[in-house]
Design a protein around this motif. Structure first.
Motif, PDB file in Angstrom:
ATOM      1  N   CYS A  60      -4.896 -97.000  42.642  1.00 19.65           N
ATOM      2  CA  CYS A  60      -4.848 -96.083  43.668  1.00 19.65           C
ATOM      3  C   CYS A  60      -5.317 -97.194  45.046  1.00 19.65           C
ATOM      4  CB  CYS A  60      -5.526 -94.985  43.101  1.00 19.65           C
ATOM      5  SG  CYS A  60      -4.947 -93.838  44.177  1.00 19.65           S
ATOM      6  N   LYS A  61      -5.076 -96.889  45.631  1.00 21.04           N
ATOM      7  CA  LYS A  61      -5.570 -96.786  47.081  1.00 21.04           C
ATOM      8  C   LYS A  61      -5.890 -95.876  48.181  1.00 21.04           C
ATOM      9  CE  LYS A  61      -2.198-100.865  48.055  1.00 21.04           C
ATOM     10  NZ  LYS A  61      -3.525-102.472  47.555  1.00 21.04           N
ATOM     11  N   GLU A  62      -6.657 -95.944  48.746  1.00 16.60           N
ATOM     12  CA  GLU A  62      -7.468 -94.662  49.662  1.00 16.60           C
ATOM     13  C   GLU A  62      -5.839 -93.579  49.935  1.00 16.60           C
ATOM     14  OE1 GLU A  62     -10.588 -93.826  52.384  1.00 16.60           O
ATOM     15  OE2 GLU A  62      -9.562 -95.514  52.019  1.00 16.60           O
ATOM     16  N   ARG A  63      -5.317 -94.250  50.627  1.00 13.80           N
ATOM     17  CA  ARG A  63      -4.144 -93.854  51.224  1.00 13.80           C
ATOM     18  C   ARG A  63      -3.321 -93.177  50.462  1.00 13.80           C
ATOM     19  NH1 ARG A  63      -2.762 -98.534  52.340  1.00 13.80           N
ATOM     20  NH2 ARG A  63      -0.364 -99.780  51.501  1.00 13.80           N
ATOM     21  N   TRP A  64      -3.375 -93.374  49.204  1.00 13.07           N
ATOM     22  CA  TRP A  64      -2.198 -92.895  47.711  1.00 13.07           C
ATOM     23  C   TRP A  64      -3.094 -91.249  47.331  1.00 13.07           C
ATOM     24  CZ3 TRP A  64      -0.810 -97.919  44.592  1.00 13.07           C
ATOM     25  CH2 TRP A  64      -0.016 -98.351  45.684  1.00 13.07           C
ATOM     26  N   ARG A  65      -4.287 -91.351  47.582  1.00  9.48           N
ATOM     27  CA  ARG A  65      -5.198 -90.720  46.539  1.00  9.48           C
ATOM     28  C   ARG A  65      -4.332 -89.189  47.399  1.00  9.48           C
ATOM     29  NH1 ARG A  65     -11.366 -92.956  48.167  1.00  9.48           N
ATOM     30  NH2 ARG A  65     -11.087 -94.323  47.008  1.00  9.48           N
ATOM     31  N   GLY A  66      -4.252 -88.206  45.843  1.00 20.95           N
ATOM     32  CA  GLY A  66      -3.582 -86.501  46.020  1.00 20.95           C
ATOM     33  C   GLY A  66      -1.571 -86.730  46.885  1.00 20.95           C
ATOM     34  N   ARG A  67      -1.499 -88.191  46.619  1.00 21.30           N
ATOM     35  CA  ARG A  67      -0.005 -87.722  46.748  1.00 21.30           C
ATOM     36  C   ARG A  67       0.702 -87.600  45.519  1.00 21.30           C
ATOM     37  NH1 ARG A  67       1.030 -92.862  51.072  1.00 21.30           N
ATOM     38  NH2 ARG A  67       2.703 -92.059  50.558  1.00 21.30           N
ATOM     39  N   GLU A  68       2.496 -87.129  45.887  1.00 25.10           N
ATOM     40  CA  GLU A  68       3.124 -87.496  44.445  1.00 25.10           C
ATOM     41  C   GLU A  68       3.673 -88.598  43.750  1.00 25.10           C
ATOM     42  OE1 GLU A  68       5.730 -84.853  44.551  1.00 25.10           O
ATOM     43  OE2 GLU A  68       4.856 -83.284  44.855  1.00 25.10           O
ATOM     44  N   ILE A  69       3.740 -89.666  42.798  1.00 29.68           N
ATOM     45  CA  ILE A  69       3.797 -90.782  42.140  1.00 29.68           C
ATOM     46  C   ILE A  69       5.323 -91.508  42.895  1.00 29.68           C
ATOM     47  CG2 ILE A  69       5.275 -89.940  40.351  1.00 29.68           C
ATOM     48  CD1 ILE A  69       3.254 -92.611  39.314  1.00 29.68           C
ATOM     49  N   LEU A  70       6.162 -90.262  42.936  1.00 26.64           N
ATOM     50  CA  LEU A  70       7.339 -90.126  42.898  1.00 26.64           C
ATOM     51  C   LEU A  70       7.555 -90.529  44.798  1.00 26.64           C
ATOM     52  CD1 LEU A  70      10.230 -91.124  43.167  1.00 26.64           C
ATOM     53  CD2 LEU A  70      10.915 -89.251  43.325  1.00 26.64           C
ATOM     54  N   ASP A  71       6.516 -89.711  45.714  1.00 23.08           N
ATOM     55  CA  ASP A  71       6.530 -89.725  47.322  1.00 23.08           C
ATOM     56  C   ASP A  71       5.925 -91.596  47.804  1.00 23.08           C
ATOM     57  OD1 ASP A  71       6.085 -88.937  49.202  1.00 23.08           O
ATOM     58  OD2 ASP A  71       4.627 -89.018  49.568  1.00 23.08           O
ATOM     59  N   ILE A  72       4.842 -91.973  46.541  1.00 25.48           N
ATOM     60  CA  ILE A  72       4.237 -93.389  46.679  1.00 25.48           C
ATOM     61  C   ILE A  72       4.946 -94.666  47.074  1.00 25.48           C
ATOM     62  CG2 ILE A  72       2.479 -94.936  45.733  1.00 25.48           C
ATOM     63  CD1 ILE A  72       0.999 -92.264  45.030  1.00 25.48           C
ATOM     64  N   GLY A  98      -1.414 -95.706  31.415  1.00 26.52           N
ATOM     65  CA  GLY A  98      -1.179 -96.490  29.879  1.00 26.52           C
ATOM     66  C   GLY A  98      -0.520 -95.339  29.740  1.00 26.52           C
ATOM     67  N   LYS A  99      -0.147 -94.220  30.749  1.00 21.63           N
ATOM     68  CA  LYS A  99       0.573 -93.061  29.706  1.00 21.63           C
ATOM     69  C   LYS A  99       1.399 -92.207  30.570  1.00 21.63           C
ATOM     70  CE  LYS A  99      -3.921 -91.083  27.077  1.00 21.63           C
ATOM     71  NZ  LYS A  99      -4.906 -90.363  27.623  1.00 21.63           N
ATOM     72  N   GLN A 100       2.790 -92.139  29.597  1.00 20.63           N
ATOM     73  CA  GLN A 100       4.409 -91.694  30.391  1.00 20.63           C
ATOM     74  C   GLN A 100       3.668 -90.835  31.557  1.00 20.63           C
ATOM     75  OE1 GLN A 100       7.379 -92.421  28.681  1.00 20.63           O
ATOM     76  NE2 GLN A 100       8.256 -91.315  30.366  1.00 20.63           N
ATOM     77  N   VAL A 101       4.020 -91.044  32.515  1.00 16.71           N
ATOM     78  CA  VAL A 101       3.848 -89.804  33.706  1.00 16.71           C
ATOM     79  C   VAL A 101       4.836 -88.349  33.451  1.00 16.71           C
ATOM     80  CG1 VAL A 101       4.203 -89.733  36.461  1.00 16.71           C
ATOM     81  CG2 VAL A 101       3.996 -91.943  35.056  1.00 16.71           C
ATOM     82  N   PRO A 102       3.999 -87.340  33.552  1.00 13.41           N
ATOM     83  CA  PRO A 102       4.542 -85.987  32.891  1.00 13.41           C
ATOM     84  C   PRO A 102       5.701 -85.798  33.904  1.00 13.41           C
ATOM     85  CG  PRO A 102       2.088 -86.297  32.990  1.00 13.41           C
ATOM     86  CD  PRO A 102       2.575 -87.361  33.593  1.00 13.41           C
ATOM     87  N   GLY A 103       5.633 -86.027  34.841  1.00 14.09           N
ATOM     88  CA  GLY A 103       7.145 -85.405  35.765  1.00 14.09           C
ATOM     89  C   GLY A 103       6.621 -86.285  37.373  1.00 14.09           C
ATOM     90  N   LEU A 104       8.378 -86.232  37.693  1.00 11.94           N
ATOM     91  CA  LEU A 104       7.832 -86.932  39.098  1.00 11.94           C
ATOM     92  C   LEU A 104       6.781 -86.421  40.556  1.00 11.94           C
ATOM     93  CD1 LEU A 104      12.261 -86.991  40.096  1.00 11.94           C
ATOM     94  CD2 LEU A 104      10.615 -89.066  39.135  1.00 11.94           C
ATOM     95  N   ASP A 105       6.483 -85.392  40.681  1.00 12.24           N
ATOM     96  CA  ASP A 105       5.194 -84.826  40.831  1.00 12.24           C
ATOM     97  C   ASP A 105       3.934 -85.234  40.698  1.00 12.24           C
ATOM     98  OD1 ASP A 105       5.621 -82.960  38.740  1.00 12.24           O
ATOM     99  OD2 ASP A 105       5.774 -81.248  39.955  1.00 12.24           O
ATOM    100  N   THR A 106       3.888 -85.502  39.345  1.00 12.15           N
ATOM    101  CA  THR A 106       2.533 -85.937  39.394  1.00 12.15           C
ATOM    102  C   THR A 106       1.825 -86.734  40.310  1.00 12.15           C
ATOM    103  OG1 THR A 106       3.281 -86.338  36.970  1.00 12.15           O
ATOM    104  CG2 THR A 106       0.940 -87.585  37.395  1.00 12.15           C
ATOM    105  N   ILE A 107      -0.038 -85.992  40.579  1.00 14.84           N
ATOM    106  CA  ILE A 107      -0.399 -86.653  41.747  1.00 14.84           C
ATOM    107  C   ILE A 107      -1.032 -87.068  41.169  1.00 14.84           C
ATOM    108  CG2 ILE A 107      -2.411 -85.726  42.809  1.00 14.84           C
ATOM    109  CD1 ILE A 107       0.342 -84.083  43.499  1.00 14.84           C
TER     110      ILE A 107
END
Length: 478
Positions: A60-72, A98-107
């Motif tokens: 995770c890059k610094e600018r990605w912290r606290g953002r949703e995975i799809l948004d990144i 290493g695990k399935q992402v729970p949802g598109l809005d996962t932080i």
């Protein structure tokens, strides 16, 4: 004395009864296969790579912290459309730690590892070999071909300088670049054979004890004399690779000096083209007044990303086949000359984002050289077809004019005189057919930016009080 097994111990004993200081790093995903040797093949003057599966692992890059995975993925990566990333997350091709992402809005949090396994389609590059300028026990000085990235990045992996050299010299060999050139730029690069050599050369370059000279071909009649541009440069969009002159940017200084000017052969407008909207407005034809082209030598005093390309655009003489900074469809009829405001930044990024997707990337050099419509249609863009394996939108092969720009790192020289490496002028910098017999075919001392007196120009390192800071770039006579 008899040997007895020792009792097992904790690998990381706790520093206190209630606290365990070590945390195992998150798991990463291993690429399903590692094709070796790389699946290269040559076709139509291009080096191509057969599609293969590959896994990216990215902290995770610094600018990605606290953002949703799809948004990144949607905002940071241009390789695939948002719908592809949405489907990849839901189907488990993108995983978090290493695990399935729970949802598109996962932080995504600090320390997380994002893994993305995809069916990789690399763009073709020129089949031109990497030139060797010098080699010893510590370094290889190469002549990098245009259109080839230095490191694996974005859509490129095996079609990069690092991986091509590794494929040539063996899987276990680790080439260590000491300097970096843009993908579209050709010329001198230093490759360390071992860590210490790479660190030593990199330190020399960072310490400004190395004189650099580039050669370029620009639109119009570049002025004579030593031209100094000191405009600061700001990164506008890392996703699109866009940088502009901005007052709040990083310090940037370049000296330019014209080597030659070649006027058009006749009075016919060499820039006329049916793909551009024609109008009688003087403003809309501003860039068409830049007749012919110039060969210019460039002396960068600082080393900002796209520094030469941005400064030349600001001066009103962009590199003539630059698909970003000499693009009328992106920057308008003036091609961004003397522009340092941000009022139309969003429009520029929107138009630039379309290049290579809905539209062919265009630059004024295509008019300058009168490239016919067949070659323009052949430029790389989405074909409308998709891959049978992964549904990825497919691109056509790039045209020859998309495999590089007219910018070449011609010479690097140690200020203390310990070494000096250079290449000849590229073909595009040589006199065109029919040019005067005395047209320059190699640089001379009179046109050499490496001989520029920096103190005279007020640009000597540490002498900031004499540095010019006027609103327009200053021309200094030779």
């Amino acid at each position: 004395m008899a040997l007895v097994p020792s009792p097992p111990k904790d690998k990381y004993p706790p520093a206190a009864p209630d606290r365990f200081p070590f945390v195992e790093p998150p798991p990463v995903v291993i690429t399903p296969c590692d094709p070796w040797p790389p699946p290269y093949y040559l076709e139509d003057g291009l080096r191509k790579v057969k599609p293969y599966h590959f896994t990216y692992n990215t902290f995770c890059k610094e600018r990605w912290r606290g953002r949703e995975i799809l948004d990144i993925f949607a905002s940071e990566f241009r390789d695939r459309p948002t719908e592809y990333y949405k489907k990849a997350i839901l189907e488990g091709r993108v995983v978090l730690n290493g695990k399935q992402v729970p949802g598109l809005d996962t932080i995504v949090k600090n320390g997380d590892v994002i893994s993305h396994t995809l069916h990789r389609h690399e763009p073709p590059v020129s089949s031109k070999a990497i030139g060797i300028v010098h080699e010893d026990d510590d370094l290889i000085v190469i002549d990098k071909p245009a259109g080839m990235p230095v490191h694996p990045a974005g859509r490129y992996n095996f079609n990069s300088i690092i991986e091509l050299m590794r494929a040539d010299r063996g899987y276990s060999w680790n080439p260590l670049p000491c300097n970096r050139l843009d993908r579209l730029t050709s010329g001198i690069m230093f490759i360390g054979k071992h860590k210490q050599a790479a660190e030593d050369m990199s330190a020399q370059i960072r310490g400004r004890t190395v004189k650099k000279e580039y050669i370029t071909r620009v639109v119009g009649e570049f002025p004579e004399g030593e031209i100094v541009c000191e405009k600061p440069i700001l990164q506008i969009s890392p996703k699109l690779g866009l940088n502009r002159v901005r007052a709040n940017g990083k310090e940037a200084k370049t000296v330019f000096k014209r080597l030659a000017y070649y006027p058009p052969k006749d009075d016919k407008s060499e820039y006329a083209n049916e793909n551009f909207e024609q109008t009688s407005s003087q403003e809309s034809l501003a860039w068409q007044k830049l007749r012919g082209y110039s060969i210019v030598r460039c002396f960068p005093i600082t080393g900002r990303t796209h520094q030469l390309r941005v400064h030349l655009q600001y001066l009103g003489h962009p590199i003539s086949n630059d698909p970003i900074y000499a693009n009328q469809r992106v920057f308008g009829p003036s091609l961004g000359r003397a522009h340092s405001e941000d009022e139309n930044e969003e429009d520029i990024m929107t138009r630039l984002n379309r290049m290579g997707k809905e539209e062919v990337a265009d630059a004024v050099a295509y008019h300058d050289e009168m490239v016919d419509q067949y070659n323009k249609r052949k430029a790389e863009k989405m074909t409308g077809e998709t891959c049978e394996v992964c549904d990825t939108p497919l691109f056509s092969d790039p045209g020859a004019h998309e495999l590089g720009i007219y910018l070449h790192a011609r010479r690097y020289r140690c200020e203390e005189g310990k070494w000096d490496y250079e290449t000849g002028l590229p073909d595009w910098a040589l006199p065109p057919p029919g040019a005067d017999a005395d047209a320059p075919t190699e640089p001379t001392a009179e046109s050499d930016p490496l001989a520029v007196d920096l103190q005279k120009l007020g640009l000597e390192d540490g002498d900031e009080k004499n540095a010019t800071s006027s609103a327009e770039p200053v021309k200094k006579s030779a």
